[in-house]
Design a protein around this motif. Structure first.
Motif, PDB file in Angstrom:
ATOM      1  N   ASP A 378       0.829  -1.207   0.000  1.00  0.00           N
ATOM      2  CA  ASP A 378       0.000   0.000   0.000  1.00  0.00           C
ATOM      3  C   ASP A 378       0.858   1.250   0.000  1.00  0.00           C
ATOM      4  OD1 ASP A 378       1.087  -0.102   2.495  1.00  0.00           O
ATOM      5  OD2 ASP A 378      -0.766   0.380   3.568  1.00  0.00           O
ATOM      6  N   SER A 379       2.089   1.144  -0.566  1.00  0.00           N
ATOM      7  CA  SER A 379       3.005   2.285  -0.516  1.00  0.00           C
ATOM      8  C   SER A 379       3.784   2.405  -1.817  1.00  0.00           C
ATOM      9  CB  SER A 379       3.976   2.146   0.659  1.00  0.00           C
ATOM     10  OG  SER A 379       4.744   0.962   0.521  1.00  0.00           O
ATOM     11  N   LEU A 380       4.298   3.599  -2.024  1.00  0.00           N
ATOM     12  CA  LEU A 380       5.158   3.929  -3.166  1.00  0.00           C
ATOM     13  C   LEU A 380       6.509   4.331  -2.616  1.00  0.00           C
ATOM     14  CD1 LEU A 380       4.469   5.922  -6.334  1.00  0.00           C
ATOM     15  CD2 LEU A 380       6.046   6.943  -4.697  1.00  0.00           C
ATOM     16  N   LEU A 381       7.583   3.928  -3.283  1.00  0.00           N
ATOM     17  CA  LEU A 381       8.943   4.231  -2.856  1.00  0.00           C
ATOM     18  C   LEU A 381       9.626   5.110  -3.897  1.00  0.00           C
ATOM     19  CD1 LEU A 381      10.070   0.689  -1.618  1.00  0.00           C
ATOM     20  CD2 LEU A 381       9.137   2.559  -0.252  1.00  0.00           C
ATOM     21  N   VAL A 382      10.237   6.184  -3.429  1.00  0.00           N
ATOM     22  CA  VAL A 382      11.005   7.093  -4.281  1.00  0.00           C
ATOM     23  C   VAL A 382      12.478   6.984  -3.887  1.00  0.00           C
ATOM     24  CG1 VAL A 382      11.369   9.478  -5.008  1.00  0.00           C
ATOM     25  CG2 VAL A 382       9.060   8.664  -4.502  1.00  0.00           C
ATOM     26  N   ILE A 383      13.339   6.677  -4.844  1.00  0.00           N
ATOM     27  CA  ILE A 383      14.777   6.537  -4.557  1.00  0.00           C
ATOM     28  C   ILE A 383      15.378   7.925  -4.356  1.00  0.00           C
ATOM     29  CG2 ILE A 383      16.928   5.466  -5.274  1.00  0.00           C
ATOM     30  CD1 ILE A 383      14.537   3.564  -5.042  1.00  0.00           C
ATOM     31  N   ASP A 384      15.941   8.149  -3.162  1.00  0.00           N
ATOM     32  CA  ASP A 384      16.588   9.439  -2.886  1.00  0.00           C
ATOM     33  C   ASP A 384      18.109   9.345  -3.035  1.00  0.00           C
ATOM     34  OD1 ASP A 384      16.565  12.169  -2.136  1.00  0.00           O
ATOM     35  OD2 ASP A 384      17.154  11.623  -0.102  1.00  0.00           O
ATOM     36  N   ARG A 385      18.708   8.268  -2.547  1.00  0.00           N
ATOM     37  CA  ARG A 385      20.153   8.054  -2.685  1.00  0.00           C
ATOM     38  C   ARG A 385      20.391   6.578  -2.960  1.00  0.00           C
ATOM     39  NH1 ARG A 385      23.407  11.349   2.105  1.00  0.00           N
ATOM     40  NH2 ARG A 385      22.812  13.462   1.480  1.00  0.00           N
ATOM     41  N   GLY A 386      21.449   6.294  -3.710  1.00  0.00           N
ATOM     42  CA  GLY A 386      21.796   4.916  -4.013  1.00  0.00           C
ATOM     43  C   GLY A 386      20.989   4.364  -5.177  1.00  0.00           C
ATOM     44  N   ARG A 387      21.012   3.037  -5.290  1.00  0.00           N
ATOM     45  CA  ARG A 387      20.325   2.364  -6.390  1.00  0.00           C
ATOM     46  C   ARG A 387      19.624   1.116  -5.873  1.00  0.00           C
ATOM     47  NH1 ARG A 387      24.638   1.051 -10.853  1.00  0.00           N
ATOM     48  NH2 ARG A 387      25.492  -0.059  -9.031  1.00  0.00           N
ATOM     49  N   VAL A 388      18.638   0.659  -6.651  1.00  0.00           N
ATOM     50  CA  VAL A 388      17.942  -0.592  -6.354  1.00  0.00           C
ATOM     51  C   VAL A 388      17.830  -1.398  -7.634  1.00  0.00           C
ATOM     52  CG1 VAL A 388      16.638   0.418  -4.443  1.00  0.00           C
ATOM     53  CG2 VAL A 388      15.644   0.391  -6.748  1.00  0.00           C
ATOM     54  N   ARG A 389      17.701  -2.720  -7.474  1.00  0.00           N
ATOM     55  CA  ARG A 389      17.520  -3.618  -8.614  1.00  0.00           C
ATOM     56  C   ARG A 389      16.106  -4.179  -8.596  1.00  0.00           C
ATOM     57  NH1 ARG A 389      20.603  -8.027  -7.655  1.00  0.00           N
ATOM     58  NH2 ARG A 389      21.192  -7.324  -5.571  1.00  0.00           N
ATOM     59  N   ASP A 432      20.938  -2.077  -3.961  1.00  0.00           N
ATOM     60  CA  ASP A 432      22.191  -2.337  -4.678  1.00  0.00           C
ATOM     61  C   ASP A 432      23.273  -1.411  -4.134  1.00  0.00           C
ATOM     62  OD1 ASP A 432      24.143  -3.114  -6.397  1.00  0.00           O
ATOM     63  OD2 ASP A 432      23.272  -2.217  -8.182  1.00  0.00           O
ATOM     64  N   GLY A 433      23.981  -1.864  -3.113  1.00  0.00           N
ATOM     65  CA  GLY A 433      25.026  -1.047  -2.514  1.00  0.00           C
ATOM     66  C   GLY A 433      24.547  -0.134  -1.415  1.00  0.00           C
ATOM     67  N   GLY A 434      23.318  -0.282  -0.949  1.00  0.00           N
ATOM     68  CA  GLY A 434      22.781   0.601   0.082  1.00  0.00           C
ATOM     69  C   GLY A 434      22.016   1.764  -0.543  1.00  0.00           C
ATOM     70  N   CYS A 435      20.922   2.134   0.081  1.00  0.00           N
ATOM     71  CA  CYS A 435      20.107   3.203  -0.497  1.00  0.00           C
ATOM     72  C   CYS A 435      19.273   3.872   0.582  1.00  0.00           C
ATOM     73  CB  CYS A 435      19.201   2.659  -1.607  1.00  0.00           C
ATOM     74  SG  CYS A 435      17.954   1.497  -1.009  1.00  0.00           S
ATOM     75  N   GLU A 436      18.747   5.066   0.221  1.00  0.00           N
ATOM     76  CA  GLU A 436      17.760   5.787   1.024  1.00  0.00           C
ATOM     77  C   GLU A 436      16.545   6.028   0.139  1.00  0.00           C
ATOM     78  OE1 GLU A 436      19.223   9.358   2.831  1.00  0.00           O
ATOM     79  OE2 GLU A 436      21.221   8.500   3.182  1.00  0.00           O
ATOM     80  N   VAL A 437      15.360   5.766   0.679  1.00  0.00           N
ATOM     81  CA  VAL A 437      14.124   5.925  -0.084  1.00  0.00           C
ATOM     82  C   VAL A 437      13.131   6.736   0.735  1.00  0.00           C
ATOM     83  CG1 VAL A 437      14.471   3.738  -1.301  1.00  0.00           C
ATOM     84  CG2 VAL A 437      13.118   3.776   0.795  1.00  0.00           C
TER      85      VAL A 437
END
Length: 506
Positions: A378-389, A432-437
């Motif tokens: 029930d949520s949306l994620l916005v990548i602020d720092r880092g990367r995701v796969r 992928d290498g750590g991230c902030e969302v």
């Protein structure tokens, strides 16, 4: 000269020729000077012994005969043993064969053989009786053993160290925390030299009792750990990335094995990190550690990460002002990131500010799973720092492996269908290498849709366009392994959004 003497002389010359000719033919490469001298002395002793026996003079000159006999056995054992070692050393090593015995072990065995041959010669040629020889040898051994206990300890320790191959000449050792290079080993002491040029002469018995660390001679890489303290507020994935970047650029570091960074523990003032780096430069380990530490400082500075200080800071803050100021800064960061998101580009600034106020910042380590395919969301994620796969189950091969669909970076988003229509997660998301969302859940979006129904229509159109683009990409990239989502028109999506958020009842 009578005929028996001539025959004895002929026998003697024949024997000498039989012994000398093979050495002349096959021993030209023998460069051990003392061994060649010992061989010629043995040949002369054999010649004299044969002459006395052939001329029947051994009864007339018994002492000379006995002396020559003992010399023949003793020198023969000495020469024969070392010639055997020389011949074995010239042979190429066979596959899987054991390595040669250490030099000290070979020398001790050789002296044992020579002493045994000497004692056997004394008993064989009647110089002394065997019983008296055994008794005297036992007494002599006891006297020598009691008076030379330390010497024998060092000799036994040297043989143990060399037979176990604990180290070799040229290796660098850690002895009681000091680094020293092995220069040589004798039957009593081991000669070491520190990196400062100090010579150490360690008794072999003392080395056996210590715990030694063999760093090798540089033919293989060895790992070394460097410890760094960083403040608690630094995310581990950022700290590890900076430390690994420093390790890869450190002078003398090898690429394989690859460096590793670990978060060891949490202290009173800071988080404790350990960086393990591999090098072959064991001969200048202090310079290598200096290079690693220097690269760490510069890497942390470039990343904007401060080193922790073991001090207590007493700071006075006006909580009535400090809290709102930090929240305002975070609110501005969240609003700036949401303004870059395509899904919210059509919103008014006030509406984005409203969403930013409800967004939550989440941190994920490398390899952590943010979203799992098939689970409700029930949520949306916005990548602020880092990367995701973005990963999807590979249904084409019938295995449990995941297929990489895409890699998303800052400003990109995911999970919009689960947020707005209630559909299960269509793919898995892994850091992928750590991230902030930034996380926006349904409770954050509901007031915005209730206040302005036109937002639902805008979002449904953007969702339809994004769904069509995603389906086309999946069909082109993984048509055999992934079943693409069927394109959905904006009208159907709008009805799903209105039904999920209860907009039809208003």
């Amino acid at each position: 000269m009578t005929t028996p003497w001539l025959l004895a002389l002929a026998y003697t010359l024949g024997t000498i020729l039989v012994l000398v000719v093979p050495m002349l033919l096959f021993g030209r490469e023998l460069r051990v000077r003392w061994l060649r001298v010992a061989f010629h002395l043995w040949v002369l002793a054999v010649g004299g012994f044969v002459f006395l026996v052939a001329a029947d003079l051994y009864l007339a000159w018994p002492r000379l005969w006995q002396g020559l006999g003992v010399a023949v056995l003793t020198l023969g054992a000495l020469v024969g043993y070392h010639l055997l070692l020389w011949a074995l050393a010239r042979r190429p090593p066979a596959p899987g064969a054991l390595p040669p015995a250490p030099k000290l072990v070979r020398d001790v065995v050789g002296w044992g053989i020579v002493i045994g041959a000497f004692m056997a010669g004394l008993a064989l040629f009647g110089v002394t009786r065997l019983g008296a020889l055994v008794i005297s040898s036992t007494v002599l051994s006891a006297v020598i053993g009691l008076s030379l206990q330390d010497v024998l300890k060092n000799l036994a320790a040297a043989m143990a160290l060399q037979s176990e191959r604990a180290f070799a000449r040229g290796d660098w050792l850690l002895v009681e925390g000091r680094r020293a290079r092995v220069i040589d080993m004798s039957w009593r002491i081991t000669h070491l030299r520190t990196s400062e040029g100090h010579d150490l002469f360690e008794p072999n018995a003392g080395l056996v009792m210590q715990r030694l660390t063999n760093l090798g001679n540089g033919d293989r890489p060895v790992g070394w750990s460097v410890y760094v303290d960083l403040p608690f507020h630094v995310p581990p994935h950022q700290a590890k990335a900076a430390l690994l970047a420093a390790a890869r650029e450190a002078p003398g570091a090898v690429a394989e094995p690859a460096p590793r960074a670990y978060l060891e523990s949490y202290g009173e003032f800071s988080a404790h990190y350990r960086l393990r780096v591999w090098t072959r430069e064991v001969h200048q380990l202090r310079r290598f550690i200096d290079g690693v530490n220097s690269r760490i400082w510069y890497s942390l500075q470039r990343a904007g990460l401060p080193l922790a200080h073991p001090v207590r800071n007493v700071e006075l803050h006006d909580r009535a002002q400090e809290g709102p100021r930090r929240e305002a800064e975070e609110q501005a960061r969240r609003a700036a990131r949401l303004a870059e998101v395509e899904l919210f580009a059509g919103l008014a600034p006030a509406q984005r500010e409203q969403l930013a106020a409800s967004a939550r910042r989440l941190f994920y380590d490398d390899g952590e799973r943010l979203v799992r395919e098939g689970e409700p969301g029930d949520s949306l994620l916005v990548i602020d720092r880092g990367r995701v796969r973005i990963l999807k189950r590979d249904i084409g091969t019938g295995t449990a492996s995941d297929l990489l669909l895409a890699t998303l970076g800052p400003g990109e988003y995911l999970g919009e269908m689960s947020l707005l229509t209630g559909e299960p997660r269509s793919a898995s998301v892994v850091s992928d290498g750590g991230c902030e969302v930034l996380l926006l859940d349904r409770a954050a979006v509901a007031p915005l849709l209730a206040a302005d129904p036109a937002v639902a229509e805008m979002l449904s159109q953007l969702l339809a366009e994004r769904t069509a683009a995603t389906a086309a990409r999946l069909e082109s990239r993984a048509a055999r392994a992934v079943t693409p989502r069927e394109p959905t028109d904006s009208g159907l999506l709008l009805r799903s959004i209105r039904a999920l958020f209860g907009l039809d009842r208003r």
